[in-house]
Scaffold this active site. Sequence first.
Site, PDB file in Angstrom:
ATOM      1  N   LYS A 242      -3.204  -3.822 -12.764  1.00  0.00           N
ATOM      2  CA  LYS A 242      -3.873  -2.783 -13.536  1.00  0.00           C
ATOM      3  C   LYS A 242      -4.374  -3.353 -14.861  1.00  0.00           C
ATOM      4  CE  LYS A 242      -0.868   1.094 -12.100  1.00  0.00           C
ATOM      5  NZ  LYS A 242      -1.866   2.042 -11.586  1.00  0.00           N
ATOM      6  N   ARG A 316       2.339   5.327  -1.644  1.00  0.00           N
ATOM      7  CA  ARG A 316       2.289   5.896  -0.291  1.00  0.00           C
ATOM      8  C   ARG A 316       3.039   5.006   0.706  1.00  0.00           C
ATOM      9  NH1 ARG A 316      -4.047   5.970  -0.525  1.00  0.00           N
ATOM     10  NH2 ARG A 316      -3.385   6.133  -2.710  1.00  0.00           N
TER      11      ARG A 316
END
Length: 462
Positions: A242, A316
Amino acid sequence: MSLTFASPDPAARPIHVLAPGEVTDWLSDQPDAVRARVSEAGFEGQAGRSLVVAGPDGRAALALLGIGDEGQRRRGRFALAALRRELPEGTWRIATPLDPEARDEAALGWLLAGYVFDRYADAAAPKAMLVAPDGVDAARIEAIAAGEAFTRDLINTPANDMGPDTLEAEARKLAGAFGAAIAVVAGDDLLAENLPLIHAVGRAATDARGPRLIDLRWGEAGPKVTLVGKGVCFDTGGLNLKPGASMGIMKKDMGGAATVLGLARTIMALGLEMRLRVLVPAVENSVSAASFRPGDILTARSGKTIEINNTDAEGRLVLADALTLGGEDAPDVMVSMATLTGAARVAVGPDLAPFYTDDEGLASGLMEAGRRVRDPLWRMPFWDPYEAMIEPGIADLDNAPSGGFAGSITAALFLRRFAGGAATYAHFDIYGWTPSAAPGRPKGGVGQGGRALLEVLPGIGA
């Protein structure tokens, strides 16, 4: 931190909650000195306006809180929370008759205003105390506030003091406090227990902060309820690192885990009749030579294969194994909660929690409960035509479809592929963070969706 109500006190000073059209009638019954003070201050029941009126001895004798007109009331919540810090130390009571929903909201808002995060620096808690209004289930409101404070503390604690190991320790303390059973599978044992995705995401962290699956069980009767919370204690993005601006509050990426643990605390404190199970895949998405890579194809507990197209779509993955495990127990309802996608924030902002379910009864129940307990939710669709977007061809599933469209929906569809063992499934894509202070919600970690779930879960399967 003060999260309880005061004992009944005949000397408690009154708080009058007034809309603009009610001030004149209220003033007609007041002494001249009070009328003069209110007129001088220009108090007319404006939304968020408060006024403390002194008595003849110079001490605060009563307080007024303006709640505005109906339109203004729809734009905010927990108005009484803003008043708490304006009041001097002492015991207060709500003197205005309120309908049950407004009364409960006022009581909860007051307690939530007592929350402070003071682990690293002194933070003054308000000293004014409130007698629980007549008709309020004080024990229930106090349990809700304590559960929310637990959630906020977990999220607000920075990752150097809240890694997967610490989250496990907090879950163990919670289990011990309420007589729950707890089991943890950690490190390479995750592979032996067929939880490969949790292991893959967390294996780049140090051994002390290695990946684990926390499994808490409580209750012996009632509906079988399984809560699954994303416990990514810090998310660097992995090899798809990120940018710094996006990494700044990634201590909150375990907000789903914090929320389900806080909800579990409330359920257990209230002694609700249900067979509760809480599953938390706790990991740190770190960077090292052991990191999983873009282009890898991983095999989940369910046997499905997943092409990794972005290591920053790791939540997820860990949830997939936990959902499969939870479904093997055939719960009446299984709920996943996760700070999962930026797409959800773009769609509905930070204050509104989107949720997904195919169960129409559960959906309508959650929407109504969220409105009633001031826990705002918005239903989003499991849109079947988008299923093709998560099917890359080279593997069964794609963890990060290209194109940028419908990111929250495709993530929810991905999770639904692993939740088939439950009779009913719901997924919440929460933010878990208040970006700027609001009444009852200081800047920082916050639970979302838990109060609405608390209203509907006991009736599952009835």
